[in-house]
Design a protein around this motif. Structure first.
Motif, mmCIF file in Angstrom:
data_model
loop_
_atom_site.group_PDB
_atom_site.id
_atom_site.type_symbol
_atom_site.label_atom_id
_atom_site.label_comp_id
_atom_site.label_asym_id
_atom_site.label_seq_id
_atom_site.Cartn_x
_atom_site.Cartn_y
_atom_site.Cartn_z
ATOM 1 N N SER A 138 2.901 3.474 -9.190
ATOM 2 C CA SER A 138 1.717 3.518 -8.333
ATOM 3 C C SER A 138 1.144 4.934 -8.316
ATOM 4 C CB SER A 138 2.111 3.118 -6.910
ATOM 5 O OG SER A 138 1.087 3.466 -5.992
ATOM 6 N N VAL A 139 -0.184 5.033 -8.257
ATOM 7 C CA VAL A 139 -0.784 6.369 -8.151
ATOM 8 C C VAL A 139 -0.570 6.947 -6.751
ATOM 9 C CG1 VAL A 139 -2.514 5.957 -9.936
ATOM 10 C CG2 VAL A 139 -3.088 5.462 -7.548
ATOM 11 N N SER A 351 -2.025 14.580 7.400
ATOM 12 C CA SER A 351 -1.362 14.539 6.093
ATOM 13 C C SER A 351 -1.049 13.111 5.671
ATOM 14 C CB SER A 351 -0.075 15.373 6.119
ATOM 15 O OG SER A 351 -0.373 16.741 6.263
ATOM 16 N N HIS A 352 -0.445 12.338 6.570
ATOM 17 C CA HIS A 352 -0.120 10.946 6.227
ATOM 18 C C HIS A 352 -1.391 10.139 5.954
ATOM 19 C CE1 HIS A 352 4.221 10.576 6.615
ATOM 20 N NE2 HIS A 352 4.188 11.345 7.693
ATOM 21 N N ASN A 353 -2.399 10.312 6.798
ATOM 22 C CA ASN A 353 -3.616 9.504 6.645
ATOM 23 C C ASN A 353 -4.354 9.834 5.356
ATOM 24 O OD1 ASN A 353 -5.478 7.509 7.890
ATOM 25 N ND2 ASN A 353 -6.910 9.209 7.730
ATOM 26 N N MET A 354 -4.462 11.121 5.049
ATOM 27 C CA MET A 354 -5.251 11.528 3.883
ATOM 28 C C MET A 354 -4.470 11.365 2.571
ATOM 29 S SD MET A 354 -7.860 12.039 5.622
ATOM 30 C CE MET A 354 -8.689 12.776 7.036
ATOM 31 N N LEU A 355 -3.147 11.408 2.649
ATOM 32 C CA LEU A 355 -2.341 11.227 1.440
ATOM 33 C C LEU A 355 -2.233 9.753 1.061
ATOM 34 C CD1 LEU A 355 -0.553 12.466 -0.767
ATOM 35 C CD2 LEU A 355 1.388 12.284 0.804
ATOM 36 N N HIS A 356 -2.030 8.886 2.067
ATOM 37 C CA HIS A 356 -1.859 7.460 1.724
ATOM 38 C C HIS A 356 -2.603 6.507 2.651
ATOM 39 C CE1 HIS A 356 1.126 7.181 4.972
ATOM 40 N NE2 HIS A 356 1.705 8.260 4.491
ATOM 41 N N GLY A 357 -2.760 6.836 3.952
ATOM 42 C CA GLY A 357 -3.447 5.929 4.861
ATOM 43 C C GLY A 357 -2.705 4.607 5.009
ATOM 44 N N SER A 440 -0.921 -9.730 -0.732
ATOM 45 C CA SER A 440 0.121 -9.698 0.307
ATOM 46 C C SER A 440 1.343 -8.927 -0.179
ATOM 47 C CB SER A 440 0.521 -11.122 0.701
ATOM 48 O OG SER A 440 -0.577 -11.799 1.279
ATOM 49 N N LYS A 441 1.717 -9.155 -1.433
ATOM 50 C CA LYS A 441 2.875 -8.456 -2.007
ATOM 51 C C LYS A 441 2.582 -6.953 -2.137
ATOM 52 C CE LYS A 441 6.967 -8.226 -3.845
ATOM 53 N NZ LYS A 441 8.142 -8.306 -2.946
ATOM 54 N N ALA A 442 1.352 -6.632 -2.535
ATOM 55 C CA ALA A 442 0.970 -5.222 -2.663
ATOM 56 C C ALA A 442 1.066 -4.520 -1.314
ATOM 57 C CB ALA A 442 -0.452 -5.110 -3.215
ATOM 58 N N LYS A 443 0.649 -5.207 -0.240
ATOM 59 C CA LYS A 443 0.772 -4.650 1.114
ATOM 60 C C LYS A 443 2.226 -4.355 1.445
ATOM 61 C CE LYS A 443 -2.946 -6.414 4.107
ATOM 62 N NZ LYS A 443 -3.199 -7.321 5.242
ATOM 63 N N GLU A 444 3.092 -5.323 1.160
ATOM 64 C CA GLU A 444 4.533 -5.144 1.422
ATOM 65 C C GLU A 444 5.073 -3.936 0.671
ATOM 66 O OE1 GLU A 444 7.075 -8.525 0.671
ATOM 67 O OE2 GLU A 444 5.545 -9.898 1.451
ATOM 68 N N ASN A 445 4.771 -3.869 -0.621
ATOM 69 C CA ASN A 445 5.271 -2.768 -1.462
ATOM 70 C C ASN A 445 4.744 -1.423 -0.972
ATOM 71 O OD1 ASN A 445 6.590 -4.642 -3.044
ATOM 72 N ND2 ASN A 445 4.993 -4.699 -4.622
ATOM 73 N N ALA A 449 7.008 1.674 0.558
ATOM 74 C CA ALA A 449 7.018 3.002 -0.077
ATOM 75 C C ALA A 449 6.672 4.106 0.924
ATOM 76 C CB ALA A 449 6.047 3.027 -1.248
ATOM 77 N N VAL A 450 5.568 3.932 1.664
ATOM 78 C CA VAL A 450 5.122 5.033 2.533
ATOM 79 C C VAL A 450 6.003 5.179 3.769
ATOM 80 C CG1 VAL A 450 2.742 4.831 1.714
ATOM 81 C CG2 VAL A 450 3.407 3.676 3.831
#
Length: 669
Positions: A138-139, A351-357, A440-445, A449-450
């Motif tokens: 993942s990017v 930091s959390h919001n701007m890095l991944h949200g 849905s799976k992408a949301k879980e993954n 990760a985050v």
């Protein structure tokens, strides 16, 4: 995989050699320069009109040198000494010399021949693009970093709608200035009194492009590569099986806006390619912010956070389901504007919001996204495969300067009375059960990760750049030494450390690695931590000086393309491409260890930027963003569960206290 490694590609040079300082440095902002004026001759369409064409120096830039093989091996072994015991080093030394005298010699000669036959580029450019685009992770967290904007000095301009409007307008003005060839070329001026002058610019513009670099060189000015700038706008990374592709279509006039996971587009340029009335942009953004459409149950943006092969398969299914036109509007948009609904609580939240949200209100594949929180906190999150930080930081600096000095809308500016309902198009996607399951799976993954990422920050207020320079020490060297000390305090060892340096002084230059862990840092750390009472203050100062001198040497070598990492990488890539069995150097466990960068570090100081951040590049690593300011030193550090970032920052703080105590002439305890 390499987020910090890739994030740091530009920033480490800034503040050390200052090799890549933006030649249009931001001035102290005044509150009187708020209203846009056309007195500079640029008008509303352009940020400025450079006397020297933007790409004037590009043709004559020097080429990135391929280092001598013997130099590369010597530098590689020097970097291995602090990481290995005597027996391990002896084995690695033998393997390295066998490589130098055997297959390595052949690969090096082939690389040099290949480089001579491709004079239009650099030897590292194609392999480096391939590394990025072939990566399947993942990017998010692995590649995309963020840089947050400082707030507008005039508080009322930090309103979400106002700031979004002004940033969109300034971004479009930057794009138009760039494409018209009117953006000031990126140049490092060693003697600005001679080279950064109107008279010199008027002279150099008439020197043919084929030799213009030499004209600048004669007055100690060093133009930088700007070949990556064209990927800033209308660009997207498209997922494909095994290797993604970069897509750019400069015909797109529209902006992509995401709010609550809903995607919207509207034209920011008219049919003639001119910026539309800023009050219209304000009206369209106001319309989007007021749209009552709820968040979709299956937000498409989260797919861009997936494994690249998984995303490639789902994207094909989207195309097969009749979503080609909507996806094309996303891919060809000028850039992405993410309007978030939260206020930011503190730096950690930013930091959390701007890095991944939350994964849903983003399109991570766009070349860059401007993210605006409800309270006007803003940041850039950028996809890294298309280029390094040179273009992004220049863009951020110019946008900050333009929005704070010449905002096109203000608190008293009413939105235009236009029909935004017809001008703004909300993108609709046809989803089947398979696509819904994929989302849905992408949301879980994504959440899995985050949720593992921890970020903490530290400010050391007892000294900074001014005091270090008074003591004739490199500020960056001392910051890096503090990380070595901090890690040894916490974990009792010296580990592979990565700091990247841009090689943009060369045509299609990318990066080279500075290896801050050295025999000098190891000796100094040992004296400070393991033998605190056995050295005088003067002896400790001497050790600090040795660290500083060696780090400065490594930095200079890296900026000149004289490190070892890229050379070894290119030869390995060449062996793979020719089907040659991987040489033993690359199979040696020491090679794997030095490339397992537990400390991935990046420095950034700019008047536009408050902080930057990225995730660790390995599961047991730290992602260390830092800045050495005049009177203080700040760190913004990330980790996964196998490391304790809070303890690490305490250890770094203690290390800086000890260093500055010694510089004050006092013994440490």
């Amino acid at each position: 995989m390499m987020a910090g490694l890739l994030f740091t590609q530009y920033y480490s040079t800034l503040g050390k050699l200052k090799l890549l300082r933006n030649n249009t440095a931001l001035r102290v902002l005044t509150t009187t320069q708020r209203q846009h004026s056309t007195n500079d001759g640029a008008g509303i369409e352009y940020l400025h009109k450079s006397v020297v064409p933007t790409m004037h120096y590009q043709k004559s830039l020097p080429r990135l040198p391929v280092p001598k093989l013997e130099d590369t091996i010597q530098r590689y072994l020097a970097a291995q000494i602090p990481l290995l015991n005597d027996e391990q080093y002896s084995n690695t030394e033998k393997v390295a010399h066998d490589f130098q005298n055997g297959i390595g010699k052949q690969l090096h000669e082939e690389l040099v021949t290949l480089d001579k036959n491709n004079k239009q580029t650099s030897y590292i450019s194609a392999p480096w693009f391939d590394m990025y685009l072939s990566a399947r992770e993942s990017v998010v967290l692995n590649f995309n970093p963020f840089m947050s904007f400082n707030p507008d000095p005039k508080l009322e301009y930090n309103n979400q709608l106002l700031r979004a409007t002004n940033m969109v307008c300034s971004a479009v003005r930057f794009m138009k200035t760039l494409r018209a060839g009117l953006l000031e070329p990126e140049v490092f001026h060693l003697n600005p009194a001679k080279s950064d002058t109107d008279s010199f610019k008027k002279l150099i513009r008439w020197v043919p492009s084929s030799i213009s670099w030499f004209g600048a060189y004669m007055v100690n000015a060093y133009p930088l590569d700007m070949s990556q700038y064209f990927r800033l706008f209308n660009s997207t990374r498209i997922p494909k099986y095994n290797r993604d592709k970069l897509f750019t279509d400069e015909k797109g006039h529209h902006l992509l806006v995401i709010r609550r996971g809903n995607l919207y587009v509207f034209d920011a340029l008219d049919r003639d390619g001119n910026l539309i009335n800023p009050a219209e942009i304000q009206a369209h953004l106001k319309y989007i912010l007021a749209d009552p459409t709820p968040a979709p149950a299956f937000p498409l943006g989260v797919l861009t956070s997936e494994n690249r092969n998984t995303w490639a398969g789902l994207r094909q299914k989207l195309l097969d389901s009749g979503n080609g036109e909507a996806l094309n509007l996303v891919d060809t948009a000028l850039f992405c504007l993410c309007l978030d609904e939260e206020d930011m609580r503190d730096h950690i939240h930013i930091s959390h919001n701007m890095l991944h949200g939350d994964g849903c209100n983003r399109w991570y594949d766009k070349s860059f996204s401007i993210i605006l929180a409800k309270d006007g906190q803003a940041a850039i999150n950028f996809e890294h495969s298309w280029g390094d930080g040179v273009a992004v930081l220049r863009f951020q600096n110019e946008v900050f300067k333009d929005t704070t000095e010449k905002p096109l809308v203000g608190p008293g500016s009413p939105p235009a009375s236009v029909d935004s309902a017809s001008a703004v198009k909300q993108l609709e996607f046809k989803l089947n059960a398979e696509l819904e399951a994929g989302i849905s799976k992408a949301k879980e993954n994504f959440h899995a990760a985050v949720s593992k990422l921890t970020i903490d920050a530290m400010e050391f207020k007892k000294g900074g750049k001014v005091q270090l320079k008074k003591n004739k020490l490199s500020p960056d060297a001392i910051a890096q030494l503090a990380f070595q000390m901090g890690f040894l305090r916490q974990y009792g060892q010296t580990v592979a450390t990565y700091e990247s340096c841009s090689t943009a002084a060369f045509k299609h230059g990318r990066t080279e690695t500075i290896r801050p862990a050295s025999i000098h840092t190891k000796s100094c750390v040992k004296a400070f931590i393991q033998q605190p009472g056995q050295h005088t203050v003067e002896q400790l100062k001497g050790l600090l000086n040795e660290c500083s001198k060696y780090h400065s040497q490594l930095t200079k070598e890296a900026a000149m393309g004289q490190g070892f990492d890229r050379h070894l990488f290119a030869m390995r890539y060449l062996a793979n491409s020719k089907g040659i069995a991987l040489p033993s150097l690359y199979l040696d466990s020491a090679y794997a260890t030095i490339n397992h960068n537990i400390l991935s570090t990046s420095t950034l100081t700019s008047p536009a930027v408050s902080l930057g951040g990225f995730a660790p590049v390995v599961p047991d690593g730290f992602g260390v963003g830092y800045g050495v300011h005049d009177e203080w030193i700040g760190c913004n550090v990330s980790s996964y569960p196998s490391r304790n970032v809070h303890e690490f920052l305490k250890c770094v703080h203690k290390s800086l206290e000890d260093i500055f105590t010694v510089l004050d002439g006092k013994p440490i305890h």
